[in-house]
Design an enzyme around this catalytic site. Structure first.
Site, mmCIF file in Angstrom:
data_model
loop_
_atom_site.group_PDB
_atom_site.id
_atom_site.type_symbol
_atom_site.label_atom_id
_atom_site.label_comp_id
_atom_site.label_asym_id
_atom_site.label_seq_id
_atom_site.Cartn_x
_atom_site.Cartn_y
_atom_site.Cartn_z
ATOM 1 N N ASN A 189 0.842 -1.188 0.000
ATOM 2 C CA ASN A 189 0.000 0.000 0.000
ATOM 3 C C ASN A 189 0.882 1.245 0.000
ATOM 4 O O ASN A 189 1.977 1.267 0.575
ATOM 5 C CB ASN A 189 -1.001 -0.003 1.156
ATOM 6 C CG ASN A 189 -0.387 -0.129 2.534
ATOM 7 O OD1 ASN A 189 0.584 -0.852 2.739
ATOM 8 N ND2 ASN A 189 -0.970 0.558 3.502
ATOM 9 N N GLU B 60 0.357 5.330 0.574
ATOM 10 C CA GLU B 60 -0.553 6.399 0.973
ATOM 11 C C GLU B 60 -0.083 7.749 0.456
ATOM 12 O O GLU B 60 1.055 7.904 -0.001
ATOM 13 C CB GLU B 60 -0.685 6.423 2.497
ATOM 14 C CG GLU B 60 -1.317 5.161 3.035
ATOM 15 C CD GLU B 60 -1.468 5.148 4.541
ATOM 16 O OE1 GLU B 60 -2.174 4.261 5.030
ATOM 17 O OE2 GLU B 60 -0.884 6.012 5.239
ATOM 18 N N CYS C 287 -3.998 0.646 -2.693
ATOM 19 C CA CYS C 287 -3.869 -0.570 -1.888
ATOM 20 C C CYS C 287 -2.803 -1.504 -2.466
ATOM 21 O O CYS C 287 -2.469 -1.448 -3.649
ATOM 22 C CB CYS C 287 -5.201 -1.301 -1.838
ATOM 23 S SG CYS C 287 -6.538 -0.361 -1.087
ATOM 24 N N GLU D 98 -3.019 -4.692 -3.103
ATOM 25 C CA GLU D 98 -3.543 -5.589 -4.127
ATOM 26 C C GLU D 98 -3.535 -4.926 -5.497
ATOM 27 O O GLU D 98 -3.119 -5.511 -6.494
ATOM 28 C CB GLU D 98 -4.974 -6.027 -3.785
ATOM 29 C CG GLU D 98 -5.103 -6.749 -2.463
ATOM 30 C CD GLU D 98 -5.427 -5.815 -1.299
ATOM 31 O OE1 GLU D 98 -4.726 -4.786 -1.105
ATOM 32 O OE2 GLU D 98 -6.386 -6.121 -0.566
ATOM 33 N N CYS E 297 -10.626 -3.053 -4.379
ATOM 34 C CA CYS E 297 -9.701 -4.107 -4.807
ATOM 35 C C CYS E 297 -10.451 -5.329 -5.307
ATOM 36 O O CYS E 297 -10.053 -5.954 -6.291
ATOM 37 C CB CYS E 297 -8.756 -4.480 -3.668
ATOM 38 S SG CYS E 297 -7.514 -3.212 -3.344
#
Length: 146
Positions: free
Chosen positions: A54, A56, A65, A67, A102
């Site tokens: 991830n 940010e 994210c 994924e 996701c």
């Protein structure tokens, strides 16, 4: 109680590689705001693994994210056939689960591939994309209106 394996079951050696790769990817997470590191590892149809974490941003909606990072890396290198993804976090009491966005991105690439949701102790549960996003909307639905 033994858990049934989805029809998209992945060989045990690939599962172990995925779990390890997702834990390693978590170490690269950039999460200064949530302090919630997540790692993911994506297995392609030909056995290649793409990892992601991830990332940010101070403008919160711009974060991505783990994924989706892994999926975007694979797509950017020409891979679109996926067999499984493993997700890792530091949650102790619960298995990490993919967010709705996701799940929809995973769904873009099929419904019958495995999602391994883990705990730090190495335990996991596995579900198919279909099980995580039932009655979903996918690319084939766009063809229904033409």
């Amino acid at each position: 109680m033994a858990q049934e394996r989805p029809s998209c079951a992945v060989e045990p050696e690939h599962v172990q590689r995925l779990l390890l790769s997702s834990r390693e990817a978590k170490k690269s997470a950039y999460c200064p705001y949530s302090r919630f590191p997540v790692g993911a590892a994506l297995l392609t149809g030909d056995g290649r693994i793409f990892s992601g974490c991830n990332i940010e941003n101070a403008c919160y909606p711009l974060g991505v994210c783990a994924e989706r990072t892994a999926i975007q890396k694979a797509i950017s290198e020409g891979y679109k056939d996926f067999r499984a993804i493993a997700i890792s976090s530091d949650l102790q009491e619960e298995f990490i689960s993919p967010c709705g966005a996701c799940r929809q991105v995973m769904r873009e690439f099929g419904t019958d591939w495995a999602v391994y949701m883990t705990k730090p102790d190495g335990t996991f549960v596995v579900r198919t994309v279909q099980e995580l996003l039932p009655a979903s909307f996918g690319p084939e639905d766009l063809q229904k209106i033409q």
